[in-house]
Enzyme design. Structure first.
Site: not given
Ligand code: NDP
Length: 483
Positions: A175, A284, A386
């Protein structure tokens, strides 16, 4: 203007969500809807799992060279379609086209190529027991795995999970973020063009709270590889851990850039600008807390700010734009609220701090100036939470011990970068930093064989190289006793 329409990819076929519903998708540079993506439900995930179960025996038993050939074909197709994919990534995410072209798309192809090659070299362990017998470890694919990725590096991070999962012989339910679904949709077309057997890779679009949650909860999905926010990671762990699923969580960061007085000046300055503001600060790994040794603080700040004031914010299709739009209206509002918070906490704006409304087609887009804030203690919210946008803080330190203490004073532990020409200090400081990744005299220089991931609230598990192939396989030890 006609609206693009994306589709799910289940059992080798492109199809609408079972409820026929769609979610709007925005072009952040224009601030308007340009596409719609399926608003899928748990039953779409269930259909994908059924298809994956059918595909698993064939895929998992293919000789490694055959699976590798599919992965290499995917890499070739991404390279052939790089221009289209880069444009799509920029349209969807708001990032500059030069960046999608130079980083996001080549890395997505490299992910398939790297794991396509790695799987043909993947070997397992043997442990000999003198005169007693021999243990050998079989590493077999887990079965069906879930891959959930965020919006900041859409295809880059999506393929970083899918490629090792497929390489190891699993079938995948993936997803993308519903905020940036376009390149995931194009990847499903690429999977079709590569003749990937039906059901091996399934891509379901939709909301995290519905589709993401359904993937995490599904009893036949045995492992979850997730990249996203720390709060979401915690929620996922609370569902998956009691089901004893394997979990790899790559979460948020609040990364320090530590600059000592003996650094190589020009490179440090140039790279600190990049590590702060590449991809609008929405990586990130971005260095969002800049720590500078006191003796060079004033000079560094003056030259850093001057360089930032030269950065152009604007139309991502314009090659002279260093920063494009941030990903969404909500995210722009969140970033702006942190700039207000920083000022309320006593922070001094050294540059930036305002929304940008470029002339022409991007006048309604979500652009923010690169922003530098000084005069804040490390314990304030601005320095602890963050922001994930074009906002950095700058602080000074007097001793090595103080630099380490400030750097480690965070609930996160993803990445740090250290700038010094003193070799002993570089090693000493790197060892003391409580981060999963430390770059010395560089930033975001990646070798895909190395373990990638964070400590503390930045996640659990490691991606990359053998770590990823180990995560996506289940080891079984077999001891054969001698007569
Ligand atoms: P989110 O945690 O909001 O979302 C990440 C993914 O998870 C999306 O596909 C989202 O769908 C999905 N999701 C949301 N809620 C759920 C749930 N309850 N169960 C399962 N899946 C779910 O992060 P963001 O998309 O806002 O991305 C930014 C974040 O990602 C930042 O905190 C950043 O630091 C982190 N990040 C970490 C990295 C690493 O390697 N450590 C690299 C890049 C980013 P939907 O979009 O529909 O909400």
């Amino acid at each position: 203007m006609s609206i693009k329409q994306f589709q799910n990819y289940i059992d080798g076929k492109l199809q609408a969500a079972s409820n026929q519903q769609y979610l709007p998708v925005f072009n952040p540079a224009l601030g308007e809807i340009y596409a719609e993506t399926p608003d899928s439900e748990a039953q779409d995930v269930a259909a994908a799992v059924e298809a994956a179960q059918k595909a698993f025996p064939l895929w998992s038993n293919l000789p490694a060279e055959r699976r590798a050939a599919y992965l290499n074909k995917m890499a070739n197709l991404i390279e052939q379609q790089a221009e289209t994919l880069a444009l799509a990534e920029t349209e969807d995410n708001g990032k500059p086209l030069w960046l999608s072209t130079k980083v996001d798309i080549p890395r997505s192809a490299a992910n398939f190529r790297f794991f396509g090659t790695a799987l043909t070299h993947f070997a397992s362990e043997a442990h000999y027991m003198e005169t007693v017998g021999i243990n050998y470890t079989l590493r077999r694919p887990i079965g069906i795995v879930g891959c959930i990725s965020p919006w900041n590096l859409p295809l880059y991070l999506f393929t970083w999970k899918i490629a090792p999962a497929l390489a190891a012989g699993n079938c995948v339910i993936a997803k993308p973020s519903e905020i940036t679904p376009q390149t995931a949709y194009l990847l499903s077309q690429i999977a079709q063009q590569a003749d990937l057997p039906a059901g091996v890779l399934n891509i379901i679009h939709g909301l995290g709270a519905k589709v993401g949650k359904a993937i995490v909860e599904h009893p036949h999905i045995k492992a979850i590889s997730f990249t996203g926010g720390t709060r979401t990671g915690r929620e996922i762990a609370s569902i998956a851990a009691p089901m004893f699923k394997k979990l790899s969580l790559e979460l948020g960061g609040k990364n320090p850039s530590i600059i000592f007085a003996d650094c190589e000046w020009d490179e440090t300055l140039a790279t600190t600008v990049r590590s702060a503001f590449t991809n609008q600060g929405e990586i990130c790994l971005c260095g969002s807390r800049i720590l500078v040794e006191k003796s060079i603080y004033d000079r560094f700040v003056a030259e850093f700010v001057a360089k930032i004031q030269e950065l152009k914010v604007g139309d991502p299709l314009d090659t002279s734009s260093y920063l494009g739009a941030v990903v969404s209206k909500e995210h722009a509002e969140k970033v702006m609220s942190y700039i207000s918070l920083a000022q309320a906490e006593g922070g001094v704006l050294l540059t930036g701090g305002k929304r940008v409304f470029p002339e022409g087609r991007c006048s309604k887009g979500w652009f923010i100036e690169p922003t530098v804030i000084a005069n804040l203690s490390n314990s304030c919210r601005t320095n602890q939470e963050e922001i994930f946008g074009p906002v950095v803080t700058i602080q000074s330190f007097e001793t090595e011990a103080e630099a380490i203490a400030i750097a480690n004073d965070t609930e996160y532990g993803l990445a740090a970068n250290v700038w010094t020409q003193n070799l002993s200090r570089a090693h000493r400081v790197a060892e003391e930093l409580a981060f999963g990744i430390v770059w010395v005299n560089c930033w975001m220089l990646r070798d895909l064989r190395t373990p990638f991931g964070g400590v503390k609230n930045s996640g659990v598990g490691r991606e990359g190289g053998w770590e990823a192939l180990r995560f996506f396989t289940e080891p079984k030890n077999i001891l054969v006793k001698y007569h």
